[in-house]
Design a protein around this motif. Structure first.
Motif, PDB file in Angstrom:
ATOM      1  N   GLY A   1      -2.847  -1.814  -9.031  1.00 43.45           N
ATOM      2  CA  GLY A   1      -2.936  -0.873  -7.917  1.00 43.45           C
ATOM      3  C   GLY A   1      -2.895   0.589  -8.275  1.00 43.45           C
ATOM      4  O   GLY A   1      -2.575   1.425  -7.420  1.00 43.45           O
TER       5      GLY A   1
ATOM      6  N   THR B   1      -4.037  -5.133  -4.212  1.00 45.55           N
ATOM      7  CA  THR B   1      -4.885  -6.050  -3.458  1.00 45.55           C
ATOM      8  C   THR B   1      -4.809  -7.416  -4.141  1.00 45.55           C
ATOM      9  O   THR B   1      -4.317  -7.527  -5.276  1.00 45.55           O
TER      10      THR B   1
ATOM     11  N   GLN C   1       0.833  -1.198   0.000  1.00 44.97           N
ATOM     12  CA  GLN C   1       0.000   0.000   0.000  1.00 44.97           C
ATOM     13  C   GLN C   1       0.871   1.253   0.000  1.00 44.97           C
ATOM     14  O   GLN C   1       1.853   1.338   0.744  1.00 44.97           O
TER      15      GLN C   1
ATOM     16  N   SER D   1      -1.152   0.818  -4.725  1.00 45.17           N
ATOM     17  CA  SER D   1      -1.831   0.165  -3.609  1.00 45.17           C
ATOM     18  C   SER D   1      -2.512  -1.076  -4.175  1.00 45.17           C
ATOM     19  O   SER D   1      -3.561  -0.985  -4.820  1.00 45.17           O
TER      20      SER D   1
END
Length: 388
Positions: free
Chosen positions: A368, A362, A350, A360
């Motif tokens: 991201g 996931t 992140q 960031s």
């Protein structure tokens, strides 16, 4: 009994020694860049940037207290060669992870192999399929640093919507990158109240698209979106400029911004807009933009190395820097140079600030980056400026 205990102790010492030895050896990573063939300019510059970035990391103490060694192979802009070289990196060189390759086609060519063998790969390719899932296959071990094609499409449509544009025509390359763009341009149009009035395909290796330009202009669109990379973008721009009468607004994709487009398109580039990374207009960034200092230092280092003389800065320039930066952040979070730990760390990173954006990630999003990582550019007086 004593002999048994002694042997056990010796084995423990040998094991500990092996761990210590591994802990002092360089971390070996692989890299696949197209240093010859049709995308050699991008691939060669990417290799130089990766080397520059790793040199600075190693000078600062390396990663996890270990230096990083990079084994690089030329994919020759050929997906088949890319796969062969990926196999060599894994099976012969024993690398921990791979950075690259340069193009979407090569990325897709190696993905099945690297996924099956559980090799973390941080790609520098433009297209979405490498991390799209579904019919494109799993991407548990695959990451990429350039913005998704869908992100670039959204950035374009946001800008056109603000301009009151409601009808567009599409000219997309016949390669994987172009067709990936077409898929998202069509799928997202309704969301922004935009109608696709006409579409044509272009061979990115061809040198004239006058016929396609004429057909698209006859549909009367307010804007034409051209989705390709390399010289073909400039050729198409000239073809539209040569049409008689009023011209539609021309929009290029995120793979185009760079000095080469300005050089090849010449005066025809005036007024053309396109999404790009912030490296293309750093002077317009606010002082509190977290990317500004990173971008300015990158430009300073790149210039000091003399790379800009042969490979002028463009929207692709920071991708290898970002890939190495994510690798470093992932290893530091993992706390060990181990593939599964690295993969798990990468997909939960992140706020990692790079040249292309603030990453960031996931488990579902192995890129991201959102539309806020891009800016819309407009060519004015032969220069890239922020578009209104």
């Amino acid at each position: 009994m004593f002999k048994k205990i002694l042997i056990t102790c010796l084995l423990c010492l040998m094991t500990a020694g092996a761990v210590d030895s591994a802990g002092t050896q360089p971390i070996k990573i692989g890299a696949l860049f197209a240093e010859s063939g049709k995308v050699a300019d991008v691939g060669t510059a990417s290799r130089l940037v990766a080397e520059m970035t790793l040199k600075e990391i190693n000078a600062g103490g390396g990663i996890l207290g270990r230096t990083v060694e990079m084994v690089v192979y030329d994919t020759e802009s050929d997906p088949n060669v890319a796969l062969r070289m990926a196999r060599q990196l894994v099976e012969k060189d024993g690398v921990l992870a791979i950075i690259g390759p340069t193009s979407t086609g090569s990325g897709m060519a190696i993905k099945k192999y690297t996924e099956e063998n559980e090799i973390p790969v941080i790609m520098t390719v433009g297209g979405d399929p490498v991390i799209a899932g579904g019919k494109f296959g799993p991407y548990a071990w695959t990451f990429k640093v350039p913005q998704r094609s869908s992100t670039a499409v959204r950035k374009i449509y946001e800008n056109l919507q603000a301009k009151g544009v409601s009808t567009v025509a599409l000219l997309t390359a016949s390669d994987g990158f172009g067709q990936d763009g077409l898929r998202h341009l069509e799928a997202l149009a309704d969301e922004f109240g935009i109608t696709v009035a006409a579409k044509e395909t272009m061979d990115p290796q061809a040198m004239d698209f006058s016929a396609q330009a004429f057909k698209l202009s006859m549909a009367g669109p307010q804007a034409v979106i051209i989705w390709t990379m390399g010289p073909s973008g400039a050729v198409a721009t000239k073809n539209f400029a040569n049409l008689p009468g009023d011209k539609p607004l021309l929009v290029q994709c995120h793979g185009i911004p760079g000095p080469k487009f300005l050089e090849l398109a010449g005066s025809a580039a005036e007024g053309v807009i396109m999404p790009g990374t912030k490296i293309m207009a750093p002077d317009y960034l606010a002082d509190d933009d977290p990317q500004k200092s990173v971008i300015l230092k990158f430009i300073e280092d790149y210039t000091a190395q003399g790379y800009g003389e042969k490979f002028p800065l463009n929207t692709h320039s920071g991708y290898a820097f970002d890939a190495v930066t994510l690798l470093k952040a992932g290893l530091e979070k993992a706390g060990a140079a181990e593939r599964t730990a690295l993969r798990d760390a990468l997909e939960t990173l992140q706020g990692v600030v790079g040249v292309s954006g603030v990453f960031s990630l996931t488990p579902e999003d192995h890129n991201g980056l959102g539309t806020d990582s891009m800016i819309m550019l407009e060519v004015q007086d032969g220069q890239y400026r922020l578009a209104e």
